[in-house]
Scaffold this active site. Sequence first.
Site, PDB file in Angstrom:
ATOM      1  N   TYR A   7       0.830  -1.215   0.000  1.00 30.01           N
ATOM      2  CA  TYR A   7       0.000   0.000   0.000  1.00 30.01           C
ATOM      3  C   TYR A   7       0.864   1.265   0.000  1.00 30.01           C
ATOM      4  CZ  TYR A   7      -4.492  -2.346   0.541  1.00 30.01           C
ATOM      5  OH  TYR A   7      -5.625  -3.088   0.311  1.00 30.01           O
ATOM      6  N   TYR A 135     -14.715  -4.135   3.228  1.00 31.53           N
ATOM      7  CA  TYR A 135     -13.326  -4.537   2.942  1.00 31.53           C
ATOM      8  C   TYR A 135     -13.065  -5.830   3.709  1.00 31.53           C
ATOM      9  CZ  TYR A 135      -8.331  -4.981   2.714  1.00 31.53           C
ATOM     10  OH  TYR A 135      -7.075  -5.499   2.504  1.00 31.53           O
ATOM     11  N   ASP A 222     -17.123 -11.121   9.760  1.00 29.25           N
ATOM     12  CA  ASP A 222     -15.686 -10.876   9.634  1.00 29.25           C
ATOM     13  C   ASP A 222     -15.269  -9.954  10.783  1.00 29.25           C
ATOM     14  OD1 ASP A 222     -13.164 -10.012   9.074  1.00 29.25           O
ATOM     15  OD2 ASP A 222     -13.558  -9.418   7.000  1.00 29.25           O
ATOM     16  N   LYS A 251      -5.808 -10.383  13.055  1.00 30.19           N
ATOM     17  CA  LYS A 251      -5.190  -9.131  13.535  1.00 30.19           C
ATOM     18  C   LYS A 251      -4.735  -9.198  14.992  1.00 30.19           C
ATOM     19  CE  LYS A 251      -6.844  -5.810  10.150  1.00 30.19           C
ATOM     20  NZ  LYS A 251      -5.647  -5.304   9.504  1.00 30.19           N
TER      21      LYS A 251
HETATM   22  C1  LIG Z   1     -12.460  -6.622   8.237  1.00 28.83           C
HETATM   23  C2  LIG Z   1     -11.193  -7.125   7.638  1.00 28.83           C
HETATM   24  N1  LIG Z   1     -11.148  -8.350   7.111  1.00 28.83           N
HETATM   25  C3  LIG Z   1     -10.026  -8.849   6.566  1.00 28.83           C
HETATM   26  C4  LIG Z   1      -8.872  -8.099   6.521  1.00 28.83           C
HETATM   27  C5  LIG Z   1      -7.640  -8.673   5.895  1.00 28.83           C
HETATM   28  O1  LIG Z   1      -6.705  -8.980   6.872  1.00 28.83           O
HETATM   29  P1  LIG Z   1      -5.173  -9.202   6.490  1.00 28.83           P
HETATM   30  O2  LIG Z   1      -4.652  -7.849   6.113  1.00 28.83           O
HETATM   31  O3  LIG Z   1      -4.566  -9.720   7.746  1.00 28.83           O
HETATM   32  O4  LIG Z   1      -5.125 -10.177   5.383  1.00 28.83           O
HETATM   33  C6  LIG Z   1      -8.862  -6.820   7.059  1.00 28.83           C
HETATM   34  C7  LIG Z   1      -7.643  -6.002   7.021  1.00 28.83           C
HETATM   35  O5  LIG Z   1      -7.637  -4.824   7.256  1.00 28.83           O
HETATM   36  C8  LIG Z   1     -10.052  -6.312   7.623  1.00 28.83           C
HETATM   37  O6  LIG Z   1     -10.116  -5.082   8.133  1.00 28.83           O
END
Ligand SMILES: Cc1ncc(COP(=O)(O)O)c(C=O)c1O
Length: 408
Positions: A7, A135, A222, A251
């Site tokens: 990014y 996202y 998610d 995370k």
């Molecule tokens: C809600 C959500 N799902 C999935 C992801 C993807 O996670 P990763 O960056 O660890 O692949 C993110 C990343 O910001 C996210 O905010």
Amino acid sequence: MIIWHPYTQEATELPPIPIERGKGAYLYTRDGRRLIDAISSWWVNLHGHGHPLIAEAIAAQARKLEHVIFAGFTHEAAEDLAARLARLLPAELNRVFYSDDGSTAVEVALKIAIQYWYNQGQPAKNRIVALEHAYHGDTIGAMSVSADSPFTAAFEVLRLPVFRVCSTSALDELLSTRNHEIAAMIVEPLVQGAGGMKMYPASDLKRFQELCAEHNVLLIADEVFTGLGRTGRMFSCEHAGITPDLMCISKGLTGGFLPFAVTACRNQIYGAFYSTDRSHTFYHGHSYAGNPLGCAAANATLNIFETEPVFERILAIERIHQTHLADLRKHPTVVDVRMLGTIAAIELRAADAGYLSSVRSRLYNFFIEHGVLLRPLGNVVYIVPPYVIGPDDLHYTYEIIGKALEIL
Ligand SMILES: Cc1ncc(COP(=O)(O)O)c(C=O)c1O
């Protein structure tokens, strides 16, 4: 060899800042500066950089067993983690599948949802519903269910077709007519992080869950960003009192130490894969699935929730957010402020609103110059601090945001 950073547009951005060490809410640069990590290093850090208990747990595990193939084998750290998660998650979510990061947790959830119907003789029930502004990650499946954005524009040919809805009524209409084609709906519960820290009420999440249940569609929560206390509850779904069919966690799970992820699901879903017919197997697994070091880091991270006053810290952050956002709301440059738990967002007026807004670089550089790591999402400045951030550092972060608004 030159490193390609994620990014990052090197043609317009400053070179990457070398960081030598981290402690608590601070990052220390090679040239002797100290930065407040007000975004928890992409939202992963919970209990502070360099937490000795997590570091020690990883070291101890490394001395014992660094890794073992997770197909056909198991180990204590993985078993412990499953037991800990069982205490935190709703009782119905009693199967956990381990993977590597948020994106893979989402890929796993999507694939389980689709194969769940396939294994039951309903291969046509294979489409996914997602929300506007979503996202869910950068791999192809996760990117497909994410909203159209500058991140996805080049990959239209690769993205799977997805039904996209923006409201409970739109979902109702869609599911009433096309549920026979739909395997699952995926949502970020209450806070759409990378989409601009957009928030929606718990009553909507509850309605999404009711509609999915009514129309025989699985619901995937998610919680990669929102999980583990971020929104003031252990999981954001708790605000709405719902249990999804699948949940993605990553995370903060390892306290920001190691990549690791969990996709949890109902036993009934697992039941559709349990068969003497080998074609019903979930043929998915990453080399590092169930990595013992990741499990040890996750166990130590979850242990800290029990041994340190984590939710008191979260509450203290919420109170400071509330006070400052009430003031910022009145600022002429501010269009909107929003918060939930430790997440605070300030949306700024901009002619070119959106992720590519030109105010973003000016703000980012200004914040860094003033000793704070904040990484606005276009014209949305947000604070997502480690839970150990001290009140003075959080007040200072708001002071710098206030100064930035004056110079804009
Ligand atoms: C809600 C959500 N799902 C999935 C992801 C993807 O996670 P990763 O960056 O660890 O692949 C993110 C990343 O910001 C996210 O905010």
